[in-house]
Design a protein around this motif. Structure first.
Motif, PDB file in Angstrom:
ATOM      1  N   MET A   1      44.631  37.003  55.799  1.00  0.00           N
ATOM      2  CA  MET A   1      44.892  38.293  55.135  1.00  0.00           C
ATOM      3  C   MET A   1      43.623  39.150  55.111  1.00  0.00           C
ATOM      4  SD  MET A   1      47.670  39.462  53.451  1.00  0.00           S
ATOM      5  CE  MET A   1      48.659  39.371  51.980  1.00  0.00           C
ATOM      6  N   THR A   2      43.784  40.422  55.424  1.00  0.00           N
ATOM      7  CA  THR A   2      42.645  41.339  55.300  1.00  0.00           C
ATOM      8  C   THR A   2      42.777  42.090  53.969  1.00  0.00           C
ATOM      9  OG1 THR A   2      43.888  43.141  56.284  1.00  0.00           O
ATOM     10  CG2 THR A   2      42.623  41.735  57.797  1.00  0.00           C
ATOM     11  N   ILE A   3      41.722  42.798  53.599  1.00  0.00           N
ATOM     12  CA  ILE A   3      41.770  43.610  52.372  1.00  0.00           C
ATOM     13  C   ILE A   3      42.871  44.664  52.509  1.00  0.00           C
ATOM     14  CG2 ILE A   3      40.489  45.337  51.031  1.00  0.00           C
ATOM     15  CD1 ILE A   3      37.991  43.675  51.449  1.00  0.00           C
ATOM     16  N   GLN A   4      42.941  45.242  53.697  1.00  0.00           N
ATOM     17  CA  GLN A   4      43.941  46.280  53.959  1.00  0.00           C
ATOM     18  C   GLN A   4      45.361  45.746  53.703  1.00  0.00           C
ATOM     19  OE1 GLN A   4      44.018  47.516  58.034  1.00  0.00           O
ATOM     20  NE2 GLN A   4      45.150  49.390  57.594  1.00  0.00           N
ATOM     21  N   GLU A   5      45.645  44.570  54.261  1.00  0.00           N
ATOM     22  CA  GLU A   5      46.982  43.975  54.073  1.00  0.00           C
ATOM     23  C   GLU A   5      47.235  43.625  52.610  1.00  0.00           C
ATOM     24  OE1 GLU A   5      47.154  41.818  58.463  1.00  0.00           O
ATOM     25  OE2 GLU A   5      46.405  40.729  56.725  1.00  0.00           O
ATOM     26  N   THR A   6      46.169  43.131  51.951  1.00  0.00           N
ATOM     27  CA  THR A   6      46.312  42.738  50.545  1.00  0.00           C
ATOM     28  C   THR A   6      46.659  43.959  49.691  1.00  0.00           C
ATOM     29  OG1 THR A   6      44.631  41.072  50.965  1.00  0.00           O
ATOM     30  CG2 THR A   6      45.191  41.463  48.672  1.00  0.00           C
ATOM     31  N   ILE A   7      45.956  45.058  49.915  1.00  0.00           N
ATOM     32  CA  ILE A   7      46.243  46.273  49.137  1.00  0.00           C
ATOM     33  C   ILE A   7      47.644  46.788  49.479  1.00  0.00           C
ATOM     34  CG2 ILE A   7      45.574  48.692  48.704  1.00  0.00           C
ATOM     35  CD1 ILE A   7      42.680  47.867  49.124  1.00  0.00           C
ATOM     36  N   HIS A   8      47.966  46.731  50.767  1.00  0.00           N
ATOM     37  CA  HIS A   8      49.263  47.223  51.213  1.00  0.00           C
ATOM     38  C   HIS A   8      50.413  46.496  50.510  1.00  0.00           C
ATOM     39  CE1 HIS A   8      51.965  49.268  53.903  1.00  0.00           C
ATOM     40  NE2 HIS A   8      52.618  48.112  54.056  1.00  0.00           N
ATOM     41  N   SER A   9      50.284  45.176  50.372  1.00  0.00           N
ATOM     42  CA  SER A   9      51.402  44.422  49.799  1.00  0.00           C
ATOM     43  C   SER A   9      51.358  44.350  48.263  1.00  0.00           C
ATOM     44  CB  SER A   9      51.463  43.007  50.403  1.00  0.00           C
ATOM     45  OG  SER A   9      50.262  42.342  50.112  1.00  0.00           O
ATOM     46  N   ALA A  10      50.278  44.861  47.648  1.00  0.00           N
ATOM     47  CA  ALA A  10      50.185  44.809  46.179  1.00  0.00           C
ATOM     48  C   ALA A  10      50.842  46.038  45.553  1.00  0.00           C
ATOM     49  CB  ALA A  10      48.723  44.747  45.760  1.00  0.00           C
ATOM     50  N   ARG A  11      51.640  45.797  44.506  1.00  0.00           N
ATOM     51  CA  ARG A  11      52.228  46.935  43.795  1.00  0.00           C
ATOM     52  C   ARG A  11      51.443  47.226  42.511  1.00  0.00           C
ATOM     53  NH1 ARG A  11      56.408  48.488  40.189  1.00  0.00           N
ATOM     54  NH2 ARG A  11      56.633  46.369  39.437  1.00  0.00           N
ATOM     55  N   LYS A  12      51.014  46.149  41.817  1.00  0.00           N
ATOM     56  CA  LYS A  12      50.302  46.320  40.548  1.00  0.00           C
ATOM     57  C   LYS A  12      48.829  45.951  40.744  1.00  0.00           C
ATOM     58  CE  LYS A  12      52.571  44.555  37.015  1.00  0.00           C
ATOM     59  NZ  LYS A  12      53.304  43.514  36.255  1.00  0.00           N
ATOM     60  N   ILE A  13      47.968  46.936  40.590  1.00  0.00           N
ATOM     61  CA  ILE A  13      46.549  46.711  40.892  1.00  0.00           C
ATOM     62  C   ILE A  13      45.678  47.041  39.675  1.00  0.00           C
ATOM     63  CG2 ILE A  13      44.653  47.271  42.468  1.00  0.00           C
ATOM     64  CD1 ILE A  13      46.727  48.249  44.499  1.00  0.00           C
ATOM     65  N   VAL A  14      44.787  46.113  39.329  1.00  0.00           N
ATOM     66  CA  VAL A  14      43.777  46.372  38.296  1.00  0.00           C
ATOM     67  C   VAL A  14      42.470  46.714  39.007  1.00  0.00           C
ATOM     68  CG1 VAL A  14      42.403  45.372  36.416  1.00  0.00           C
ATOM     69  CG2 VAL A  14      44.841  44.812  36.607  1.00  0.00           C
ATOM     70  N   ILE A  15      41.864  47.830  38.620  1.00  0.00           N
ATOM     71  CA  ILE A  15      40.604  48.242  39.254  1.00  0.00           C
ATOM     72  C   ILE A  15      39.519  48.337  38.185  1.00  0.00           C
ATOM     73  CG2 ILE A  15      39.431  50.001  40.633  1.00  0.00           C
ATOM     74  CD1 ILE A  15      42.225  50.961  41.516  1.00  0.00           C
ATOM     75  N   LYS A  16      38.436  47.601  38.410  1.00  0.00           N
ATOM     76  CA  LYS A  16      37.328  47.638  37.454  1.00  0.00           C
ATOM     77  C   LYS A  16      36.172  48.446  38.023  1.00  0.00           C
ATOM     78  CE  LYS A  16      33.274  45.953  35.842  1.00  0.00           C
ATOM     79  NZ  LYS A  16      31.988  45.547  36.433  1.00  0.00           N
ATOM     80  N   ILE A  17      35.643  49.333  37.197  1.00  0.00           N
ATOM     81  CA  ILE A  17      34.517  50.156  37.635  1.00  0.00           C
ATOM     82  C   ILE A  17      33.308  49.851  36.762  1.00  0.00           C
ATOM     83  CG2 ILE A  17      33.749  52.503  38.050  1.00  0.00           C
ATOM     84  CD1 ILE A  17      36.779  53.187  38.067  1.00  0.00           C
ATOM     85  N   GLY A  18      32.236  49.468  37.417  1.00  0.00           N
ATOM     86  CA  GLY A  18      31.028  49.069  36.683  1.00  0.00           C
ATOM     87  C   GLY A  18      30.194  50.251  36.234  1.00  0.00           C
ATOM     88  N   SER A  19      29.321  49.986  35.276  1.00  0.00           N
ATOM     89  CA  SER A  19      28.456  51.034  34.721  1.00  0.00           C
ATOM     90  C   SER A  19      27.585  51.679  35.789  1.00  0.00           C
ATOM     91  CB  SER A  19      27.547  50.449  33.641  1.00  0.00           C
ATOM     92  OG  SER A  19      28.303  49.905  32.606  1.00  0.00           O
ATOM     93  N   ASN A  20      27.151  50.882  36.768  1.00  0.00           N
ATOM     94  CA  ASN A  20      26.269  51.441  37.802  1.00  0.00           C
ATOM     95  C   ASN A  20      26.987  52.422  38.708  1.00  0.00           C
ATOM     96  OD1 ASN A  20      23.573  50.210  37.500  1.00  0.00           O
ATOM     97  ND2 ASN A  20      24.824  48.371  37.547  1.00  0.00           N
ATOM     98  N   THR A  21      28.305  52.260  38.809  1.00  0.00           N
ATOM     99  CA  THR A  21      29.093  53.188  39.618  1.00  0.00           C
ATOM    100  C   THR A  21      29.373  54.454  38.806  1.00  0.00           C
ATOM    101  OG1 THR A  21      30.096  51.269  40.658  1.00  0.00           O
ATOM    102  CG2 THR A  21      31.207  53.359  41.008  1.00  0.00           C
ATOM    103  N   LEU A  22      29.508  54.291  37.498  1.00  0.00           N
ATOM    104  CA  LEU A  22      29.847  55.432  36.642  1.00  0.00           C
ATOM    105  C   LEU A  22      28.644  56.277  36.255  1.00  0.00           C
ATOM    106  CD1 LEU A  22      32.450  53.695  34.398  1.00  0.00           C
ATOM    107  CD2 LEU A  22      32.843  55.794  35.671  1.00  0.00           C
ATOM    108  N   ALA A  23      27.466  55.689  36.409  1.00  0.00           N
ATOM    109  CA  ALA A  23      26.259  56.432  36.031  1.00  0.00           C
ATOM    110  C   ALA A  23      25.471  56.812  37.271  1.00  0.00           C
ATOM    111  CB  ALA A  23      25.398  55.571  35.127  1.00  0.00           C
ATOM    112  N   ARG A  24      24.843  57.967  37.223  1.00  0.00           N
ATOM    113  CA  ARG A  24      23.931  58.338  38.309  1.00  0.00           C
ATOM    114  C   ARG A  24      22.629  57.570  38.097  1.00  0.00           C
ATOM    115  NH1 ARG A  24      25.525  63.472  36.583  1.00  0.00           N
ATOM    116  NH2 ARG A  24      27.185  64.356  37.848  1.00  0.00           N
ATOM    117  N   ALA A  25      21.742  57.672  39.087  1.00  0.00           N
ATOM    118  CA  ALA A  25      20.475  56.931  39.009  1.00  0.00           C
ATOM    119  C   ALA A  25      19.687  57.324  37.748  1.00  0.00           C
ATOM    120  CB  ALA A  25      19.652  57.192  40.256  1.00  0.00           C
ATOM    121  N   ASP A  26      19.840  58.570  37.280  1.00  0.00           N
ATOM    122  CA  ASP A  26      19.087  58.993  36.092  1.00  0.00           C
ATOM    123  C   ASP A  26      19.806  58.623  34.783  1.00  0.00           C
ATOM    124  OD1 ASP A  26      21.208  60.742  36.005  1.00  0.00           O
ATOM    125  OD2 ASP A  26      20.009  62.571  36.065  1.00  0.00           O
ATOM    126  N   GLY A  27      20.926  57.898  34.891  1.00  0.00           N
ATOM    127  CA  GLY A  27      21.603  57.411  33.689  1.00  0.00           C
ATOM    128  C   GLY A  27      22.659  58.366  33.138  1.00  0.00           C
TER     129      GLY A  27
END
Ligand code: GLU
Length: 264
Positions: A1-27
């Motif tokens: 299974m690839t990531i693409q296939e996994t996402i394709h066949s998933a209906r219910k998806i939980v997505i977690k976003i970390g603080s480093n993604t939500l903040a710019r380098a200056d915080g």
């Protein structure tokens, strides 16, 4: 299974976003990321998928709003910062999703909520209702209530517990790394991205697990713990770099890479 296939066949998806993604380098809060992410969520929702978002960033948003207390280690200041930041965080999420006509709902949890059958059943029912009605639940730990003894401690584990409770088909963790590497890619140029993990015990033997990064509480260890939890319940997990342009859509169409933890 690839990531693409996994996402394709998933209906219910939980997505977690970390603080480093939500903040710019200056915080400061990365509102541009939030807008882009909401747009990508809309694309997946239009394909018939249901999404639950686990968003870190209460503390970072608190510091970014108040512009003080950043260095205070005292637990009450940290909890107060999260109380301030959580509102700011949700205000930005609300704006970002409203652009696409999507309502959001906030849920804040502690460890006890998952340990108590009655509470977890209520959470499950609320998640089902929100998702079925096209609302995107946005979850965080209840940082102003959680001290050590009640804390889940990191949102990687929280997102895995959420995926299990909601009976999700897939868990995606967005961090500031492209996935799991054979060694630390920041210090070792030879380090290679591991695209598929079938056995977590084997993985643990073969890689070097470093410490945590700038704003987050997790690091690689908690990501692997999240994968252990979710795959045990038959839920595959993807770890990918949330900072990359259009990452959600690109993972779904196979043009971006990450690490897929295959469920047994
Ligand atoms: N709940 C924390 C916050 O929103 C973050 C926890 C984590 O980064 O794993 O600030």
């Amino acid at each position: 299974m690839t990531i693409q296939e996994t996402i394709h066949s998933a209906r219910k998806i939980v997505i977690k976003i970390g603080s480093n993604t939500l903040a710019r380098a200056d915080g400061t809060q990365n509102t541009e990321f939030m807008q882009n992410f909401a747009r990508q969520c809309k694309a997946l929702i239009d394909q018939g998928k249901q999404l639950v978002v686990v968003s870190s960033g209460a503390q970072v948003s608190g510091v970014s709003t108040l512009k003080e207390w950043a260095r205070k280690k005292d637990v009450h200041f940290r909890q107060a910062l999260c109380a301030i930041g959580q509102v700011e965080l949700m205000a930005q999420w609300r704006k970002a999703f409203a652009e696409h006509g999507i309502h959001i709902g906030q849920l804040l949890f502690t460890k006890e909520d998952f340990e108590n059958n009655h509470r977890s059943l209520n959470i499950r029912n609320t998640l089902f209702t929100l998702a079925d009605e096209g609302v995107v639940p946005i979850i965080n730990e209840n940082d102003s209530v959680s001290t050590d003894e009640f804390a889940i401690g990191d949102n990687d584990n929280l997102s895995a517990l959420t995926a299990i409770l909601w009976s999700a088909d897939l868990l995606i963790l967005f961090s500031d790394i492209d996935g799991i590497f054979t060694d630390n890619p920041k210090t070792n140029k030879e380090a290679k991205l591991i695209e598929e993990v079938i056995s977590i015990p084997e993985l643990r033997k073969s890689i070097t697990i470093g410490g945590t990064n700038a704003f987050g509480t997790g690091g690689i260890e908690t990501k692997i713990q999240a994968a252990e939890k979710s795959t045990l319940y038959g839920i595959p997990m993807v770890l990918a770099n949330g900072g990359k342009e259009n990452i959600l859509v690109n993972l779904a169409d196979g043009t971006s890479k990450g690490t897929l933890f295959v469920a047994e």
